[in-house]
Design an enzyme around this catalytic site. Structure first.
Site, PDB file in Angstrom:
ATOM      1  N   ASN A   1      78.943  41.845   6.553  1.00  0.00           N
ATOM      2  CA  ASN A   1      78.499  42.046   7.589  1.00  0.00           C
ATOM      3  C   ASN A   1      77.129  41.512   7.653  1.00  0.00           C
ATOM      4  O   ASN A   1      76.478  41.095   6.729  1.00  0.00           O
ATOM      5  CB  ASN A   1      78.693  43.433   8.334  1.00  0.00           C
ATOM      6  CG  ASN A   1      78.067  44.495   7.227  1.00  0.00           C
ATOM      7  OD1 ASN A   1      76.963  44.172   6.853  1.00  0.00           O
ATOM      8  ND2 ASN A   1      78.755  45.629   6.892  1.00  0.00           N
ATOM      9  N   LEU A   2      76.250  41.489   8.870  1.00  0.00           N
ATOM     10  CA  LEU A   2      75.072  41.000   9.020  1.00  0.00           C
ATOM     11  C   LEU A   2      73.924  41.714   7.914  1.00  0.00           C
ATOM     12  O   LEU A   2      73.181  41.193   7.393  1.00  0.00           O
ATOM     13  CB  LEU A   2      74.535  40.978  10.454  1.00  0.00           C
ATOM     14  CG  LEU A   2      73.087  40.189  10.712  1.00  0.00           C
ATOM     15  CD1 LEU A   2      73.209  38.915  10.198  1.00  0.00           C
ATOM     16  CD2 LEU A   2      72.784  40.304  12.012  1.00  0.00           C
ATOM     17  N   SER A   3      74.186  43.019   7.882  1.00  0.00           N
ATOM     18  CA  SER A   3      73.388  43.842   7.148  1.00  0.00           C
ATOM     19  C   SER A   3      73.659  43.426   5.652  1.00  0.00           C
ATOM     20  O   SER A   3      72.360  43.301   4.873  1.00  0.00           O
ATOM     21  CB  SER A   3      73.388  45.326   7.419  1.00  0.00           C
ATOM     22  OG  SER A   3      73.056  45.506   8.535  1.00  0.00           O
ATOM     23  N   GLU A   4      74.592  43.337   5.193  1.00  0.00           N
ATOM     24  CA  GLU A   4      75.129  42.950   3.693  1.00  0.00           C
ATOM     25  C   GLU A   4      74.491  41.526   3.584  1.00  0.00           C
ATOM     26  O   GLU A   4      73.935  41.459   2.506  1.00  0.00           O
ATOM     27  CB  GLU A   4      76.325  43.178   3.530  1.00  0.00           C
ATOM     28  CG  GLU A   4      76.852  44.582   3.720  1.00  0.00           C
ATOM     29  CD  GLU A   4      78.396  44.727   3.720  1.00  0.00           C
ATOM     30  OE1 GLU A   4      79.135  45.669   3.558  1.00  0.00           O
ATOM     31  OE2 GLU A   4      79.189  43.752   4.374  1.00  0.00           O
TER      32      GLU A   4
ATOM     33  N   ASP B   1      87.752  46.286   7.684  1.00  0.00           N
ATOM     34  CA  ASP B   1      89.057  46.224   7.044  1.00  0.00           C
ATOM     35  C   ASP B   1      90.102  45.342   7.991  1.00  0.00           C
ATOM     36  O   ASP B   1      91.023  44.716   7.598  1.00  0.00           O
ATOM     37  CB  ASP B   1      89.649  47.567   7.093  1.00  0.00           C
ATOM     38  CG  ASP B   1      88.882  48.622   5.800  1.00  0.00           C
ATOM     39  OD1 ASP B   1      88.087  47.678   5.080  1.00  0.00           O
ATOM     40  OD2 ASP B   1      88.821  49.682   5.882  1.00  0.00           O
TER      41      ASP B   1
END
Length: 477
Positions: free
Chosen positions: A195-198, A264
């Protein structure tokens, strides 16, 4: 034009990763304990749901695909509960039992829609021999079309490199939902789905679309990835591949109630679609549609084929989305009966960028419905040269149809859409750029019918040609 669902019934996917059981205890609270200043919950409802890698497998099975799940569990009630629940939804479990460890379990106590406490039962599986996992992967490689590695940093994936190597040697794509900032351990994977944060935790904060693309392409090169898909919540998702233009897909979520488990769902639909023989771009389209469905549900959820079909076809079936000329004429006739103002524009829209999105949003504000007519591949080649289009017609139309501002998308084979416009006769014909109204194809027909013709400005600094040149320059470095 109809978009057919993948042949999920022919798809086989193995999920390997951190398996866990989510337990929920619900009940009212009406007093404080005399033993300590804490509420007393009178439990009246108990729920058990597969979590982690098990939820990914459930998402795959819910589509009708053949889902196999491999992970580490203890020999306990939680492992038996997982096996029973997963068998009921057609997930084939092949767990490696570790007698010295408990099955990872997360127990949540809730009352009046509030979570009061969470109790985690787990010990790291880091020291457990991964060989039994490798053996299970090897046995399945001849009958699966994709391998998913679901990493929650609980110890099942300490030998990721071996797993990637086994699958790649067999020609099976490896999809990984990463955990943490050490992407080196995922080197050689087919697709990562942070995701964007990761993504930004590894690549750094991105202040613009160009910066996100540039840093994403660097990650692909640094870690020898085939592709990178960054999921961006309300901003949709962006697919990056070497020597290809970025593919950005706007979110299709109408209402967002809960993002639990959305990742998921995304990787599950991606894997099942690839295993069914579809392209990665098509897999992203279906995954994006599925994510739009699942975030509209409360709690960890899956998406059924019917729900996915409604998500990708629903707009066309109810008068929206990608259409044939005949379907468009019927939709326009219905709109006129409702007294709606129909706006029409056209273009190649080869690599959708911020300028396109802004232009289409402004065009949509001028009426009640917006038609976007798109040059066919042959028409684009005649107009732009032999190297274009970068993205084929179907993909260009799918992305346009996903935009909130666009109601109907239709293609045309000629060099200009004059014939198409003459057959539709919109109330307002719009074109972007430096044209004079009388120079716009179809303007005479629209004026003759009492309609309007208008020119809108494009956003400065946005150009498909410049994007292509930048990609070519970067690839030559």
């Amino acid at each position: 034009m109809k978009v057919n669902l993948p042949a999920f019934e022919r798809a086989g996917v193995m999920v390997v990763g951190d398996v866990m059981l989510d337990r929920y205890w619900y009940g009212p609270t009406c007093r404080i304990s005399p033993e300590a200043p804490v509420p007393v919950v009178k439990v009246n409802t108990v729920e058990e749901r597969p979590g982690g890698a098990a939820n990914v497998a459930m998402n795959i099975a819910s589509l009708g695909a053949n889902a196999r799940l491999v992970g580490l569990t203890g020999i306990d009630d939680a492992a038996r509960a997982l096996s029973k629940t997963l068998a009921e939804v057609n997930v084939k479990c092949d767990f490696v039992s570790v007698p010295t460890h408990p099955t990872i379990t997360k127990l949540r106590v809730l009352s009046r829609n509030q979570q009061l406490i969470r109790l985690d039962f787990e010990e790291g599986f880091e020291g457990v021999d991964p060989q039994p996992l490798h053996e299970r992967i090897n046995q399945a490689l001849g009958s699966i079309g994709a391998l998913v590695l679901s990493d929650y940093a609980k110890g099942a994936l300490t030998s990721v490199q071996t797993m990637i190597s086994l699958a790649r040697q067999a020609g099976v794509p490896v999809l990984i939902d990463p955990k943490g900032t050490d992407f080196e351990r995922y080197r050689g994977a087919t697709l990562l789905t942070p995701n964007l944060s990761e993504f930004e935790a590894v690549a750094g904060k991105c202040k613009s679309e160009d910066e996100l693309v540039e840093r994403g392409m660097k990650l692909i090169a640094d870690y020898d990835l085939s592709a990178l898909l960054v999921t961006r919540s309300e901003q949709g998702m962006t697919l990056l591949q070497p020597n290809k233009a970025p593919l950005h897909m706007p979110t299709q979520a109408q209402e967002v109630y809960d993002v639990t488990g959305a990742g998921d769902t995304v990787i599950g639909v991606l894997a099942a679609t690839l295993a069914a023989g579809n392209t990665l771009e098509e897999a992203c389209y279906f995954a994006n549609a599925a994510a739009g469905v699942v975030v509209g549900k409360l709690g960890t959820s899956t998406v059924s084929p019917i729900e996915l079909e409604n998500a990708v076809r629903g707009r066309a079936d109810t008068g929206f989305g990608v259409m044939t000329e005949e379907e468009l004429r019927q939709a326009v006739a219905s709109a006129r009966k409702r007294g709606e103002k129909v706006v029409m524009t056209n273009g190649v829209f080869d690599i959708l960028h911020a300028g396109h999105v802004s232009y289409l949003a402004n065009a949509r504000k001028l009426g009640d419905r917006l038609i976007v007519a798109v040059n066919s591949d042959a028409s684009t080649k005649r107009l732009k040269g032999e190297s274009r289009p970068v993205n084929p017609l179907e993909q260009r139309m799918i992305v346009l149809g996903a935009l909130e501002s666009v109601d109907w998308v239709v293609s045309f084979e000629e060099d200009t859409p004059q014939r198409l416009i003459a057959g539709i006769l919109p109330d307002l014909l719009v074109k972007g750029g430096d044209y004079k109204p009388e120079e716009i194809a179809g303007s005479e027909e629209v004026w003759a019918n009492g309609g309007e013709v208008m020119v809108l400005n494009f956003e400065d600094g946005c150009s498909t040609t410049n994007i292509i040149k930048k990609i070519q320059t970067e690839s030559e470095k």
